[in-house]
Motif scaffolding. Structure first.
Motif, PDB file in Angstrom:
ATOM      1  N   PHE A   1      -9.874   2.886  21.268  1.00  0.00           N
ATOM      2  CA  PHE A   1     -10.649   3.319  20.107  1.00  0.00           C
ATOM      3  C   PHE A   1      -9.749   4.166  19.206  1.00  0.00           C
ATOM      4  CE2 PHE A   1     -14.004   5.479  17.733  1.00  0.00           C
ATOM      5  CZ  PHE A   1     -14.830   4.411  17.465  1.00  0.00           C
ATOM      6  N   MET A   2      -8.739   3.515  18.639  1.00  0.00           N
ATOM      7  CA  MET A   2      -7.789   4.176  17.753  1.00  0.00           C
ATOM      8  C   MET A   2      -7.920   3.550  16.371  1.00  0.00           C
ATOM      9  SD  MET A   2      -3.629   4.368  18.111  1.00  0.00           S
ATOM     10  CE  MET A   2      -3.201   2.793  17.365  1.00  0.00           C
ATOM     11  N   PRO A   3      -8.122   4.366  15.334  1.00  0.00           N
ATOM     12  CA  PRO A   3      -8.240   3.774  14.003  1.00  0.00           C
ATOM     13  C   PRO A   3      -6.948   3.058  13.614  1.00  0.00           C
ATOM     14  CG  PRO A   3      -8.112   6.172  13.856  1.00  0.00           C
ATOM     15  CD  PRO A   3      -8.202   5.822  15.311  1.00  0.00           C
ATOM     16  N   PRO A   4      -7.035   2.113  12.695  1.00  0.00           N
ATOM     17  CA  PRO A   4      -5.835   1.406  12.254  1.00  0.00           C
ATOM     18  C   PRO A   4      -4.766   2.381  11.755  1.00  0.00           C
ATOM     19  CG  PRO A   4      -7.796   0.334  11.406  1.00  0.00           C
ATOM     20  CD  PRO A   4      -8.243   1.624  12.020  1.00  0.00           C
ATOM     21  N   HIS A   5      -3.518   2.054  12.027  1.00  0.00           N
ATOM     22  CA  HIS A   5      -2.349   2.798  11.565  1.00  0.00           C
ATOM     23  C   HIS A   5      -1.548   1.814  10.709  1.00  0.00           C
ATOM     24  CE1 HIS A   5      -3.649   5.718  14.441  1.00  0.00           C
ATOM     25  NE2 HIS A   5      -2.579   6.477  14.273  1.00  0.00           N
ATOM     26  N   VAL A   6      -1.678   1.948   9.390  1.00  0.00           N
ATOM     27  CA  VAL A   6      -1.223   0.915   8.461  1.00  0.00           C
ATOM     28  C   VAL A   6      -0.180   1.476   7.491  1.00  0.00           C
ATOM     29  CG1 VAL A   6      -1.993  -0.819   6.785  1.00  0.00           C
ATOM     30  CG2 VAL A   6      -3.521  -0.117   8.635  1.00  0.00           C
ATOM     31  N   LEU A   7       0.842   0.680   7.240  1.00  0.00           N
ATOM     32  CA  LEU A   7       1.871   1.052   6.265  1.00  0.00           C
ATOM     33  C   LEU A   7       1.287   1.126   4.851  1.00  0.00           C
ATOM     34  CD1 LEU A   7       4.745  -1.197   7.616  1.00  0.00           C
ATOM     35  CD2 LEU A   7       4.763   1.311   7.549  1.00  0.00           C
ATOM     36  N   MET A   8       1.956   1.833   3.982  1.00  0.00           N
ATOM     37  CA  MET A   8       1.485   2.094   2.627  1.00  0.00           C
ATOM     38  C   MET A   8       1.199   0.810   1.827  1.00  0.00           C
ATOM     39  SD  MET A   8       1.562   5.178   0.567  1.00  0.00           S
ATOM     40  CE  MET A   8       2.506   6.085   1.710  1.00  0.00           C
ATOM     41  N   GLN A   9       2.129  -0.141   1.801  1.00  0.00           N
ATOM     42  CA  GLN A   9       1.939  -1.349   0.981  1.00  0.00           C
ATOM     43  C   GLN A   9       0.743  -2.196   1.431  1.00  0.00           C
ATOM     44  OE1 GLN A   9       3.165  -2.017  -2.038  1.00  0.00           O
ATOM     45  NE2 GLN A   9       4.067   0.017  -1.790  1.00  0.00           N
ATOM     46  N   PRO A  10       0.564  -2.442   2.725  1.00  0.00           N
ATOM     47  CA  PRO A  10      -0.642  -3.163   3.131  1.00  0.00           C
ATOM     48  C   PRO A  10      -1.931  -2.406   2.813  1.00  0.00           C
ATOM     49  CG  PRO A  10       1.002  -3.319   4.854  1.00  0.00           C
ATOM     50  CD  PRO A  10       1.525  -2.333   3.842  1.00  0.00           C
ATOM     51  N   VAL A  11      -1.912  -1.065   2.874  1.00  0.00           N
ATOM     52  CA  VAL A  11      -3.092  -0.281   2.505  1.00  0.00           C
ATOM     53  C   VAL A  11      -3.391  -0.482   1.025  1.00  0.00           C
ATOM     54  CG1 VAL A  11      -3.975   2.062   2.132  1.00  0.00           C
ATOM     55  CG2 VAL A  11      -2.960   1.457   4.312  1.00  0.00           C
ATOM     56  N   ILE A  12      -2.362  -0.416   0.189  1.00  0.00           N
ATOM     57  CA  ILE A  12      -2.555  -0.608  -1.260  1.00  0.00           C
ATOM     58  C   ILE A  12      -3.093  -2.008  -1.538  1.00  0.00           C
ATOM     59  CG2 ILE A  12      -1.321  -0.826  -3.463  1.00  0.00           C
ATOM     60  CD1 ILE A  12       0.442   1.555  -2.491  1.00  0.00           C
ATOM     61  N   ARG A  13      -2.532  -3.006  -0.844  1.00  0.00           N
ATOM     62  CA  ARG A  13      -3.018  -4.389  -1.004  1.00  0.00           C
ATOM     63  C   ARG A  13      -4.491  -4.483  -0.627  1.00  0.00           C
ATOM     64  NH1 ARG A  13       0.461  -7.143   2.426  1.00  0.00           N
ATOM     65  NH2 ARG A  13      -1.005  -6.854   4.119  1.00  0.00           N
ATOM     66  N   HIS A  14      -4.864  -3.845   0.469  1.00  0.00           N
ATOM     67  CA  HIS A  14      -6.256  -3.860   0.925  1.00  0.00           C
ATOM     68  C   HIS A  14      -7.172  -3.166  -0.084  1.00  0.00           C
ATOM     69  CE1 HIS A  14      -9.640  -3.873   3.685  1.00  0.00           C
ATOM     70  NE2 HIS A  14      -9.778  -2.568   3.510  1.00  0.00           N
ATOM     71  N   LEU A  15      -6.742  -2.044  -0.610  1.00  0.00           N
ATOM     72  CA  LEU A  15      -7.556  -1.327  -1.607  1.00  0.00           C
ATOM     73  C   LEU A  15      -7.765  -2.177  -2.861  1.00  0.00           C
ATOM     74  CD1 LEU A  15      -6.098   2.268  -1.267  1.00  0.00           C
ATOM     75  CD2 LEU A  15      -8.373   1.478  -0.551  1.00  0.00           C
ATOM     76  N   ARG A  16      -6.734  -2.887  -3.266  1.00  0.00           N
ATOM     77  CA  ARG A  16      -6.872  -3.772  -4.439  1.00  0.00           C
ATOM     78  C   ARG A  16      -7.835  -4.918  -4.149  1.00  0.00           C
ATOM     79  NH1 ARG A  16      -0.624  -3.262  -5.950  1.00  0.00           N
ATOM     80  NH2 ARG A  16      -0.836  -1.564  -7.456  1.00  0.00           N
ATOM     81  N   GLU A  17      -7.732  -5.491  -2.951  1.00  0.00           N
ATOM     82  CA  GLU A  17      -8.618  -6.597  -2.569  1.00  0.00           C
ATOM     83  C   GLU A  17     -10.076  -6.151  -2.492  1.00  0.00           C
ATOM     84  OE1 GLU A  17      -7.068  -8.009   1.142  1.00  0.00           O
ATOM     85  OE2 GLU A  17      -5.363  -9.007   0.194  1.00  0.00           O
ATOM     86  N   THR A  18     -10.304  -4.907  -2.080  1.00  0.00           N
ATOM     87  CA  THR A  18     -11.670  -4.401  -1.946  1.00  0.00           C
ATOM     88  C   THR A  18     -12.124  -3.636  -3.183  1.00  0.00           C
ATOM     89  OG1 THR A  18     -10.864  -2.424  -0.793  1.00  0.00           O
ATOM     90  CG2 THR A  18     -11.573  -4.296   0.576  1.00  0.00           C
ATOM     91  N   ARG A  19     -11.328  -3.702  -4.227  1.00  0.00           N
ATOM     92  CA  ARG A  19     -11.639  -3.100  -5.528  1.00  0.00           C
ATOM     93  C   ARG A  19     -11.854  -1.583  -5.453  1.00  0.00           C
ATOM     94  NH1 ARG A  19     -13.078  -8.307  -5.994  1.00  0.00           N
ATOM     95  NH2 ARG A  19     -12.906  -9.334  -7.977  1.00  0.00           N
ATOM     96  N   ARG A  20     -11.073  -0.930  -4.626  1.00  0.00           N
ATOM     97  CA  ARG A  20     -11.102   0.533  -4.562  1.00  0.00           C
ATOM     98  C   ARG A  20      -9.880   1.057  -5.309  1.00  0.00           C
ATOM     99  NH1 ARG A  20     -12.019   2.438   1.395  1.00  0.00           N
ATOM    100  NH2 ARG A  20     -12.304   4.422   0.335  1.00  0.00           N
ATOM    101  N   LEU A  21      -9.750   0.614  -6.554  1.00  0.00           N
ATOM    102  CA  LEU A  21      -8.563   0.878  -7.358  1.00  0.00           C
ATOM    103  C   LEU A  21      -8.339   2.358  -7.647  1.00  0.00           C
ATOM    104  CD1 LEU A  21      -8.938  -2.116  -9.838  1.00  0.00           C
ATOM    105  CD2 LEU A  21      -7.585  -1.988  -7.748  1.00  0.00           C
ATOM    106  N   GLU A  22      -9.401   3.149  -7.646  1.00  0.00           N
ATOM    107  CA  GLU A  22      -9.263   4.583  -7.919  1.00  0.00           C
ATOM    108  C   GLU A  22      -8.403   5.275  -6.860  1.00  0.00           C
ATOM    109  OE1 GLU A  22     -12.681   4.270  -5.096  1.00  0.00           O
ATOM    110  OE2 GLU A  22     -12.033   3.109  -6.822  1.00  0.00           O
ATOM    111  N   LEU A  23      -8.282   4.685  -5.665  1.00  0.00           N
ATOM    112  CA  LEU A  23      -7.492   5.279  -4.594  1.00  0.00           C
ATOM    113  C   LEU A  23      -6.027   4.846  -4.605  1.00  0.00           C
ATOM    114  CD1 LEU A  23     -10.053   5.076  -1.669  1.00  0.00           C
ATOM    115  CD2 LEU A  23      -9.391   7.095  -2.972  1.00  0.00           C
TER     116      LEU A  23
END
Length: 167
Positions: free
Chosen positions: A140-162
């Motif tokens: 039960f460990m939350p994802p540990h994700v590199l910066m670029q994949p996080v940014i890609r995910h935020l763009r895909e989920t339309r959380r552009l403000e972050l």
């Protein structure tokens, strides 16, 4: 004539079930891990996690060959990492190994992004099973994700403000 129609019906039904994957036991089938060591298993898991596969229900199953559990939680927090390294690996027996991973944390993402540079040490318990090495803990460990994949995910989920907050 009736016998031919019954055979055709049964054949068609079997073909449809085969094509959509409705075979007995397929749902419970555990993917095999073909990697030779516990350390390779943890590295494969960490590489996939760092690439963001655990962020989406469509891709998280790619870690199944490396884990002992069969379902993943829905995460409300993600550790944004700059990288990770395997620090050491300790054999406790032929079938159990502890693999220590050190994460370079950049911050945490939930409803907002909170920068928090720190080192995090995680000890993975990896067990040799009939399906290869499997990570048992932490389960039960939350994802540990590199910066670029996080940014890609935020763009895909339309959380552009972050996106600007993370860069």
């Amino acid at each position: 004539m009736k016998k031919t129609a019954l055979v055709a019906y049964l054949f068609a039904t079997g073909l449809v079930m085969f094509l959509i994957g409705c075979t007995t036991g397929q749902k419970d089938r555990v993917p095999k891990n073909t990697l030779a060591t516990a350390q390779e298993t943890v590295r494969a898991f960490c590489d996939l996690d760092a690439d963001g596969v655990r962020l989406k229900s469509e891709t998280w199953s790619r870690i199944l060959p490396y884990i002992a559990w069969t379902e993943e939680a829905g995460w409300d927090r993600t550790a944004v990492i700059e990288g990770y390294r395997i620090v050491k690996s300790d054999n406790t027996s032929e079938k159990l190994e502890l693999v220590t991973v050190e994460y370079q944390i950049a911050g945490n993402l939930s409803q907002d992004y909170m920068p928090a540079k720190q080192m995090e040490t995680v000890i993975f318990t990896v067990q040799k099973t009939g399906d290869g090495w499997k990570i048992k803990d932490p389960d039960f460990m939350p994802p540990h994700v590199l910066m670029q994949p996080v940014i890609r995910h935020l763009r895909e989920t339309r959380r552009l403000e972050l996106v600007d907050k993370i860069k």
